[in-house]
Write a protein that holds these residues in place. Structure first.
Motif: not given
Length: 549
Positions: A404-409, A413-416
Motif C-alpha cells: 500500500f502506497c498512500v499519500d506518498g508513503v 493499510s489501503a486507507c480508503t
C-alpha cells in the motif's frame, strides 16, 4: 601408432635444416619451459565471481589459460586464452584450437594456443603454427617425389614443402653418363641435379659400375648414399636423416637420428616437436599432437581433448572446459560444471540470483518489471531494489512491503475510509505510515462536499472522527433584516439572523422591535443624530423623545 615419415635432405639442405632445428631447440629450451608447467594445475585458478579470470594449468603441462569464475559467468564470458568448446562460449566469439581466440584464426597452419605456435607465449592470440607440426591437420602429406606438402607447417603460416635436397627421382645411366637423381628445390619443384661421367668405368644399370649399390657394399660405420653412389659415414644421434640405415643409432624418427624407436604416444625425437635435444626421445610439447595420437572426446566427456599433455600422455580437458551447461530455476542458478583435468565433470555449486530471478539458464542482471525480481524486491528503472517499510516515501504500491502506497508513503493499510490519510502532512497529526482520521478542518482527499451555510449541512472539511464536519454552531444560516412592523406601521421590527446549531439545524433567533428609532440597514438603530431617524418625536442627545401633550 606413429605415422611413417619419409623426408630426404641432401647436402646444404641437411646443414640448413640442422641449424634451423638447433635454433628452434634453443628457443624451446628458453621459452617452452615457461609454457609447460611442472605438473597439472600449477596455474592460479580464476577467482569466483562473474567474469573472474586468471592463469590456470591445463593438463600436466600447465599451459597458461585464463580461468573462469563460478559466479554465473560461463557461456559467452570466457576470456581469450580460456579453454572452450564452441564460439558462443567466448567473449571474442571465436573458439580455435580449444581456446578462446582474438580472431577466427581460420587460415592454414595458424594456431591460437601458445604451445602450438612458432613464437609467442600467449594463449588466445592467433599466430603461425610451430614448424614441423600441424595442430589442425591443414596440410596434406604428399609423396616425396612430388616435392609437395610434407604434412606439416613451415612456421610462417603455410604448409611446409619438402626441403631442398629431397630426392624426387631415381638416377639413370646411359652411354657411360649417369644422370643424377632430381632434387626438390624447397618451393615444390623437382629440378635436375646434373650428370656424372662414369669414365673410366661404365654404366651398371642405373648407376656407374663404381657406385655402391647398397649398405653391404660399405663398411659397418657407413651407409650407401644412393644419390652420390658413395659410401658415407653414418649420421650421429640428433642429425637429420631420411632412413634408419643412415643413423649410427639405427633409428630415424621424426627426421632425426634417434636414440630409440620412440614409438610411444605423444613422444617424438625431433627437437622442434619437444623441449629436448633432437635425437632424444621425449614427450611432445604440451598442447600439440604432431602424430595425431590423441582423440578429441569432447568437453562433455571430460576425456582427452585431442592434444598431448607434455608428459607423454594425451591431455584431458582442464578446469575451464564446460562439461555441463548452467541451468537456472526461480532465483537459483546451478553453475556450469567444469572438467577437473582428471576426467571428472565437477560441480561448481550454485549462485543466488537475488535480488533478480533467473533469465534463461543464468541469473538475470536487470529487470523490466517486478516479475524480474525476487519476492521482497521491486523493479526501479531496470534495477531490483528491496521493498520499503511503512512510513518510507513511495510512488507506487509495488515499492512497499505492505503493498500500500498512500499519500506518498508506504502505509499499513489501503486507507480508503472517508476522511482518512496515511502521511503526517495529510492527516495533520501523527506519524507517517499509519492510517488514521484526518484532523478536523482538513480534507486532503476532497472527501467532503461543501454545502451552503443556509443548510447548516457539511462545510467541506473533515470532523476529526472519520466523517465530514457540519457547519459549526453560530454559523449564520439566514441573514438579519429590518423593516416596518407589519402589525404596527408606527414602529420598525428587526428580524434577527438565524444560526446553525452545529447539528445540521438552522435555529430561528426571533425578532426585536426598534422602538422610536428607525432601521439602520438590517438592524435597528441604537441612537439617533437627527429627528429624521426617529419614528415619532425629536432626537435629543441621541435619543428619540415623543411628548403627546
Amino acid at each position: 601408432m606413429r605415422r611413417a615419415r619419409v623426408v630426404v635432405w641432401y647436402g646444404a639442405g641437411v646443414l640448413t635444416l640442422a641449424c634451423s632445428l638447433n635454433q628452434q631447440l634453443d628457443t624451446l629450451k628458453g621459452e617452452g619451459n615457461r609454457d609447460a608447467g611442472a605438473s597439472a594445475g600449477t596455474g592460479g585458478v580464476g577467482a569466483a565471481g562473474s567474469g573472474g579470470s586468471g592463469a590456470i594449468g591445463a593438463g600436466s603441462a600447465g599451459i597458461g589459460a585464463a580461468g573462469q569464475g563460478t559466479g554465473g559467468g560461463f557461456p559467452g564470458t570466457l576470456p581469450n586464452g580460456a579453454l572452450c568448446t564452441a564460439d558462443g562460449g567466448c567473449v571474442s566469439g571465436h573458439c580455435s584450437n580449444g581456446v578462446c581466440c582474438d580472431t577466427a584464426c581460420a587460415g592454414p597452419c595458424m594456431a591460437c594456443v601458445a604451445a602450438a605456435k612458432e613464437s609467442g607465449e600467449t594463449d588466445g592470440e592467433c599466430g603461425p603454427a610451430k614448424s614441423g607440426t600441424d595442430p589442425r591437420g591443414d596440410c596434406s602429406t604428399d609423396a616425396p617425389e612430388s616435392c609437395g606438402d610434407t604434412g606439416k607447417c613451415d612456421g610462417t603460416g603455410a604448409c611446409q614443402k619438402y626441403p631442398a635436397g629431397t630426392q624426387c627421382s631415381s638416377s639413370t645411366c646411359s652411354g657411360g653418363v649417369k644422370t643424377l637423381p632430381k632434387l626438390c628445390d624447397g618451393s615444390g619443384q623437382c629440378v635436375a641435379a646434373g650428370t656424372e661421367n662414369c669414365n673410366p668405368k661404365v654404366c651398371n644399370g642405373d648407376v656407374c659400375s663404381s657406385d655402391c649399390v647398397g649398405d653391404s657394399s660399405c663398411s659397418a660405420s657407413e651407409y650407401c648414399d644412393t644419390l652420390t653412389g658413395n659410401c658415407t659415414t653414418k649420421l650421429a644421434k640428433g642429425q637429420n636423416c631420411q632412413a634408419a640405415n643412415q643413423c649410427s643409432t639405427g633409428f630415424c624418427v621424426d627426421g632425426s637420428c634417434c636414440e630409440s624407436a620412440c614409438t610411444g604416444s605423444c613422444m617424438a625425437c625431433n627437437g622442434a616437436l619437444t623441449i629436448a635435444q633432437s635425437g632424444t626421445c621425449a614427450a611432445v610439447t604440451a598442447g600439440t599432437d604432431p602424430d595425431n595420437n590423441c582423440a578429441d572426446q569432447g568437453a562433455s566427456s571430460c576425456g582427452t581433448d585431442g592434444k598431448c599433455d607434455g608428459s607423454g600422455k594425451c591431455r584431458k580437458y582442464g578446469p575451464t572446459a564446460v562439461c555441463a551447461a548452467a541451468t537456472c530455476s526461480g532465483s537459483t542458478q546451478t553453475n556450469a560444471k567444469t572438467c577437473d583435468g582428471n576426467g571428472v565433470c565437477s560441480s561448481n555449486g550454485t549462485t543466488n540470483c537475488s535480488p533478480y530471478v533467473c533469465s534463461g539458464s543464468q541469473c538475470g542482471a536487470s529487470c523490466s518489471g517486478s516479475s524480474g525480481c525476487v519476492s521482497g524486491s521491486f523493479c526501479s528503472g531496470s534495477v531490483c531494489q528491496g521493498k520499503k517499510s511503512n512510513g518510507a516515501s513511495c510512488s507506487s504500491a509495488q515499492e512497499c512491503t505492505s503493498a500500500f502506497c498512500v499519500d506518498g508513503v508506504c502505509c499499513n493499510s489501503a486507507c480508503t475510509g472517508n476522511c482518512q490519510a496515511c502521511s503526517a502532512a495529510a492527516k495533520g497529526t501523527g506519524a507517517n505510515g499509519t492510517c488514521a482520521n484526518v484532523a478536523a478542518g482538513k480534507d486532503p482527499h476532497n472527501n467532503c462536499t461543501q454545502q451552503a451555510a443556509s443548510t447548516c449541512g457539511t462545510d467541506g472539511t473533515c470532523n476529526g472522527s472519520g466523517g465530514c464536519r457540519l457547519w459549526p454552531s453560530g454559523t449564520v444560516c439566514s441573514s438579519a433584516s429590518c423593516a416596518l412592523d407589519p402589525a404596527n406601521n408606527f414602529t420598525y421590527l428587526q428580524t434577527n439572523a438565524d444560526t446553525c446549531d452545529g447539528a445540521g439545524t438552522c435555529v430561528d433567533k426571533g425578532t426585536v422591535g426598534c422602538g422610536l428609532l428607525t432601521c439602520d440597514g438590517d438592524l435597528c438603530r441604537t441612537s439617533c443624530t437627527s429627528t429624521t431617524q426617529c419614528v415619532l418625536g425629536d432626537c435629543v442627545s441621541g435619543t428619540c423623545y415623543f411628548n403627546p401633550f
